[in-house]
Design an enzyme around this catalytic site. Structure first.
Site, PDB file in Angstrom:
ATOM      1  N   ASP A 203       0.811  -1.216   0.000  1.00  0.00           N
ATOM      2  CA  ASP A 203       0.000   0.000   0.000  1.00  0.00           C
ATOM      3  C   ASP A 203       0.847   1.269   0.000  1.00  0.00           C
ATOM      4  OD1 ASP A 203      -2.754   1.159   0.552  1.00  0.00           O
ATOM      5  OD2 ASP A 203      -1.665   1.961   2.274  1.00  0.00           O
ATOM      6  N   GLU A 247       1.205  -0.446  -5.135  1.00  0.00           N
ATOM      7  CA  GLU A 247       0.177   0.571  -5.282  1.00  0.00           C
ATOM      8  C   GLU A 247       0.853   1.928  -5.332  1.00  0.00           C
ATOM      9  OE1 GLU A 247      -3.560   3.017  -3.629  1.00  0.00           O
ATOM     10  OE2 GLU A 247      -1.889   2.480  -2.335  1.00  0.00           O
TER      11      GLU A 247
HETATM   12  C1  NOJ Z   1      -4.538   3.227  -0.118  1.00  0.00           C
HETATM   13  C2  NOJ Z   1      -5.782   2.423   0.089  1.00  0.00           C
HETATM   14  O1  NOJ Z   1      -6.171   1.836  -1.134  1.00  0.00           O
HETATM   15  C3  NOJ Z   1      -6.859   3.350   0.636  1.00  0.00           C
HETATM   16  O2  NOJ Z   1      -8.070   2.658   0.787  1.00  0.00           O
HETATM   17  C4  NOJ Z   1      -6.400   3.961   1.922  1.00  0.00           C
HETATM   18  O3  NOJ Z   1      -7.358   4.889   2.377  1.00  0.00           O
HETATM   19  C5  NOJ Z   1      -5.051   4.658   1.746  1.00  0.00           C
HETATM   20  N1  NOJ Z   1      -4.103   3.771   1.154  1.00  0.00           N
HETATM   21  C6  NOJ Z   1      -4.496   5.162   3.066  1.00  0.00           C
HETATM   22  O4  NOJ Z   1      -4.330   4.123   3.966  1.00  0.00           O
END
Ligand code: NOJ
Ligand code: CA
Length: 545
Positions: A203, A247
């Site tokens: 993430d 991501e």
């Molecule tokens: C990326 C995630 O996909 C999202 O859902 C989240 O709010 C943010 N990271 C922050 O944690």
């Protein structure tokens, strides 16, 4: 020579455990519920599941606010449930990847609770987060959740200092200048990889380091850490054994370095944000120039890497990485209701973005499956689920899976008021109208269309590693992805406009055009008529062997 690792040609399914299937009637989806549905994925043809966060968490950011990386949220089950899931998935040949949140933790995490106590050397966690006496460091760095937060700094009354956070104020950023934090991340990786998962969706990786005078995004230091993380995983499990999916919602030039190169590896896979956004822009403009602009030479990745292609996910349709003019245009087109705008995006599922136009929904899904990359389906996309815009934040796209027409859509036996989110029950998208069971038995349903697309991906596996060209035609109303591999040719053509358009037969350089086979039979035209109706598509196939 390409290498054909499994992830280069897999169909992924992104699933929210708490919204998928409740096994014990408490109204919250859980791991055992998910396990009970594994045969559903086998039937659909899914190769791998990506599980959204299920860790213990105060649940203020849908679980991306992790309070303990080594546990399972009690509402969602236990560690033995998780082990059982892995075992049952393995039996069925389904791989599992999970979310790894590296950039930040919840403020409820033990590390933060310790860190805020004092800044002295005696406190082993003192430097786990990014603390400052003032809130004017890293000035000018953008605030990502700009609808919710005014600054990237929040004052902590306990430690009497400010802490840095790129997302919500209850999600302090970890301090990657501290090598102990690296070790913590590696320990977490090992713990879950040892359990038999296939890898991680990692993430928010562009934001790991901060440096004065920069945007604090995509810094060299971040890449250095990611290489170290890659090395760690490869040393322990062997090269290409476990996947890391990145991501990074960035412009293409900033995104590509996350794949590294032949010598220095970082990620195996990365979400194709540039193409995803431009699918919607091209459709809105009835002109495929936006797609053409990102799908050229540059879009090709090192051999061991693959794009993770997708149409929608659990977040808003992001418009962060388009120009302000394009963003305004897209908001006008897709968020004219005034309530679906959020941060720099639109909080709607695919079907709602398409105003439930089945032709457009099929067009975009078929485009997804023709793209170079491994497609990811967001749960509910296969039946065309809608959005509950009365729910806050991005929760409108996270409602319970609609299995059948029974109470609570077959998601849970709990009383309605106890459900994690209400089931959608309006006339257009409600579970009486849209559900798995009905669609399974209807040969013309979206579900059966998606199942067919998945079958086609298995039938033409070279889509995942072919040499391909992207061609626009009919004054940029149409776009084609032309896959060639060892004598196999697949010309996937799409009409992104409301006009009927013709494909010049010369574009299809296929040698024996009389042997061209149409992959979709819905179109009743003669085979020598290369015509596409509004928002229609066709894949043309030949083999010269
Ligand atoms: C990326 C995630 O996909 C999202 O859902 C989240 O709010 C943010 N990271 C922050 O944690
Ligand atoms: Ca439950």
């Amino acid at each position: 020579m390409e290498d054909h690792h499994w992830y280069k040609n897999a169909v992924f399914y992104e699933v929210s455990v708490k919204s998928f299937k409740d096994s014990n009637g408490d109204g919250i989806g859980d791991i055992r519920g998910l396990t009970s549905k594994l045969d559903y994925f086998v039937d659909l043809g899914i190769n791998a599941l990506w599980l959204l966060p299920f860790y213990p968490s105060p649940w203020k950011d849908d679980g991306y606010d992790v309070a303990d990386y080594y546990g399972i949220h009690s509402d969602m089950g236990s560690m033995s449930d998780f082990d059982e899931l892995i075992e049952e998935a393995n039996k069925r040949g389904i791989k599992i990847i999970i979310d790894l949140v590296t950039n930040h933790t919840s403020d409820q995490h033990f590390w933060f609770q310790e860190s805020r106590k004092d800044s002295s050397r005696d406190n082993p966690y003192a430097d786990y987060y990014v603390w400052s006496d003032t809130d004017d460091k890293y000035n000018g760095v953008r605030v990502i959740f700009n609808d919710f937060e005014a600054s990237n700094w929040t004052f902590d009354a306990v430690r009497k200092q400010y802490y840095w956070h790129r997302f919500f104020h209850h999600q302090p950023d970890l301090n990657f200048d501290n090598p102990k934090v690296h070790q913590e991340i590696f320990d977490i990786l090992d713990f879950w990889l040892d359990k038999g998962i296939a890898g991680f969706r990692v993430d928010a990786i562009p934001y790991l380091y901060e440096r004065e005078g920069t945007s604090c995004e995509n810094l060299q230091e971040t890449h250095q850490f990611l290489r170290k993380m890659r090395e760690h995983v490869d040393e322990r499990y062997g090269p290409n054994q476990k996947i890391l999916l990145c991501e990074s919602n960035m412009w293409q030039d900033d995104l590509l370095p996350y794949f590294g190169n032949k010598e220095v590896k970082e990620f195996d896979m990365g979400f194709d944000f540039p193409v995803m956004t431009r699918i919607y822009e091209s459709l809105a403009r009835e002109n495929v120039s936006p797609l053409m602009s990102v799908m050229g030479e540059k879009h090709h990745l090192p051999d061991h890497c693959q794009w993770a292609t997708f149409l929608r996910n659990h977040d808003e349709l992001t418009l962060e990485k388009v120009t302000p003019e394009v963003r305004e245009f897209m908001w006008k087109y897709y968020a004219s209701d005034g309530v679906s705008k959020i941060n720099l995006g639109v909080r709607k599922r695919l079907a709602t973005l398409m105003e439930n136009d089945q032709q457009k929904i099929k067009l975009l899904n078929s485009f997804l499956f023709a793209l170079p990359g491994s497609p990811i389906i967001y749960y509910g996309q296969e039946i065309g689920m809608g959005t509950d815009l009365t729910l806050g934040d991005r929760n409108g796209v996270r409602t319970p899976m609609q299995w059948d027409r029974t109470t609570n859509a077959g998601f849970s036996d709990a009383e309605q008021s106890r459900l994690v989110f209400p089931v959608i029950d309006d006339d257009e998208y409600g579970y009486h109208v849209i559900n798995v069971e009905d669609q399974k038995s209807d040969p013309n349903s979206l579900f059966n269309f998606i199942r067919k697309l998945i079958k086609l991906r298995k039938q033409y596996p070279f889509i995942g590693f072919s040499e391909y060209n992207v061609i626009s035609f009919a004054e940029k109303k149409g776009i084609a992805i032309y896959h060639k591999y060892n004598g196999f040719e697949l010309f996937c053509a799409f009409n992104f406009s409301s006009h009927t358009i013709e494909i010049n037969k010369n574009l299809i350089g296929m040698e024996k055009s009389d042997e061209i086979r149409r992959v979709f039979d819905e179109n009743t035209r003669e085979i020598d008529q290369f015509v596409l109706d509004p928002y229609n598509f066709q894949w043309y196939y030949t083999e010269s062997k």
